[in-house]
Design an enzyme around this catalytic site. Structure first.
Site, PDB file in Angstrom:
ATOM      1  N   GLU A 105       0.847  -1.123   0.023  1.00 52.58           N
ATOM      2  CA  GLU A 105      -0.080   0.060   0.199  1.00 52.58           C
ATOM      3  C   GLU A 105       0.832   1.385   0.028  1.00 52.58           C
ATOM      4  O   GLU A 105       1.832   1.483   0.721  1.00 52.58           O
ATOM      5  CB  GLU A 105      -1.039  -0.002   1.096  1.00 52.58           C
ATOM      6  CG  GLU A 105      -1.713   1.185   1.281  1.00 52.58           C
ATOM      7  CD  GLU A 105      -2.957   1.024   2.379  1.00 52.58           C
ATOM      8  OE1 GLU A 105      -3.795   2.080   2.218  1.00 52.58           O
ATOM      9  OE2 GLU A 105      -2.725   0.356   3.136  1.00 52.58           O
ATOM     10  N   LYS A 160      -8.654  -1.012   0.933  1.00 57.67           N
ATOM     11  CA  LYS A 160      -9.852  -1.390   1.815  1.00 57.67           C
ATOM     12  C   LYS A 160     -10.568  -2.545   0.881  1.00 57.67           C
ATOM     13  O   LYS A 160     -11.146  -2.231  -0.174  1.00 57.67           O
ATOM     14  CB  LYS A 160     -10.638  -0.398   2.316  1.00 57.67           C
ATOM     15  CG  LYS A 160     -10.182   0.355   3.732  1.00 57.67           C
ATOM     16  CD  LYS A 160     -10.571  -0.740   4.579  1.00 57.67           C
ATOM     17  CE  LYS A 160      -9.875  -0.127   5.863  1.00 57.67           C
ATOM     18  NZ  LYS A 160      -8.456  -0.802   5.985  1.00 57.67           N
TER      19      LYS A 160
END
Length: 269
Positions: free
Chosen positions: A72, A88
């Site tokens: 990420e 997410k």
């Protein structure tokens, strides 16, 4: 944090959501052992062979080490353009290609995972807008599905143009801590994280990266990471997931286990 505590805490957080305290909380649990790691750099190579990641990092200060295989990006700046790419939404991989494609498609079409993702996208848009040229905040990609060796992830990309009235450090200051590792609204969920998590996160869910002399930068989110204290012979890693009103505590616990898979394998456990 054992399984029983975790399940009870998730249900307590869902009650906070029901009462309107918050919308989403990123809740994490620590696993640890006391052991000696003879060559932490070899552990880093093992982890990144098992789970290669675009934002991997190896970090050492005195007797403390970070071994990181993060997928990420927290925040990047090139020229005046800033982008954030929150993750997410997670699904496991399957060895069978047809089953793997089905799992990927289920993630893509999951209303629950999309709801988790868009809550954080809205939070990131708000964070970036505080230092952006008015009207420049854009969602470049919403609900993108990306495949990694251990998991499929749902990733969105938000961009903005940094207003020249602000220093680039202001963009970092207003975006940190990253919404994907806190939840929404950010201040209230940080209070709940302090209340329910049993271990201070430390460098976990922080950021590691670089800043160039020209003021460009790129920072990751410290997840899928092992922290090692060579002085205390203490090995620690944390995993977490987004808790929403529709979360199933058992499935959230399973997601933590899925994210820990490569870390345990790298440690030979």
């Amino acid at each position: 944090m054992d399984r029983a505590y975790y399940l009870n805490a998730v249900n307590a957080l869902k009650e906070h959501i029901r009462k309107g305290d918050c919308y989403e909380v990123n809740f994490c649990r620590e696993q640890f052992l006391e052991a000696d790691v003879n060559a932490p750099q070899h552990l880093f190579h093992r982890l990144n062979q098992l789970s290669p990641a675009p934002f991997a990092a190896y970090y050492k200060v005195h007797h403390r080490y970070l071994v990181c295989s993060s997928p990420e990006r927290f925040l990047q700046k090139k020229g005046s353009r800033i982008i954030s790419q929150p993750i997410k939404g997670t699904a496991k991989r399957a060895a069978d290609p047809a089953q793997d494609a089905a799992l990927q498609q289920a993630l893509r079409s999951s209303a629950k995972e999309q709801a988790e993702n868009v809550m954080i996208v809205d939070l990131v848009r708000n964070d970036l807008s505080r230092t952006a040229v008015q009207g420049s905040v854009r969602v470049e990609e919403l609900f993108g599905i990306y495949t990694f060796p251990q998991v499929h992830h749902m990733i969105s990309t938000v961009s903005a143009t940094l207003d020249d009235r602000f220093h680039f450090t202001d963009a970092i200051r207003h975006a940190f801590p990253m919404g994907s590792m806190t939840g929404a609204p950010k201040v209230r969920v940080m209070e709940l994280i302090e209340q329910y998590e049993k271990t201070r996160r430390g460098l976990f869910s922080g950021a590691v990266g670089y800043i160039t002399p020209e003021g460009d930068f790129d920072f990751n989110v410290v997840i899928r990471s092992i922290l090692y204290n060579a002085e205390q012979k203490y090995i620690s890693f944390q995993t977490g997931s987004a808790i929403t009103f529709y979360s199933d505590a058992e499935k959230e616990f399973e997601e933590c286990g899925l994210k820990a898979k490569a870390l345990l394998a790298a440690l030979g456990l």
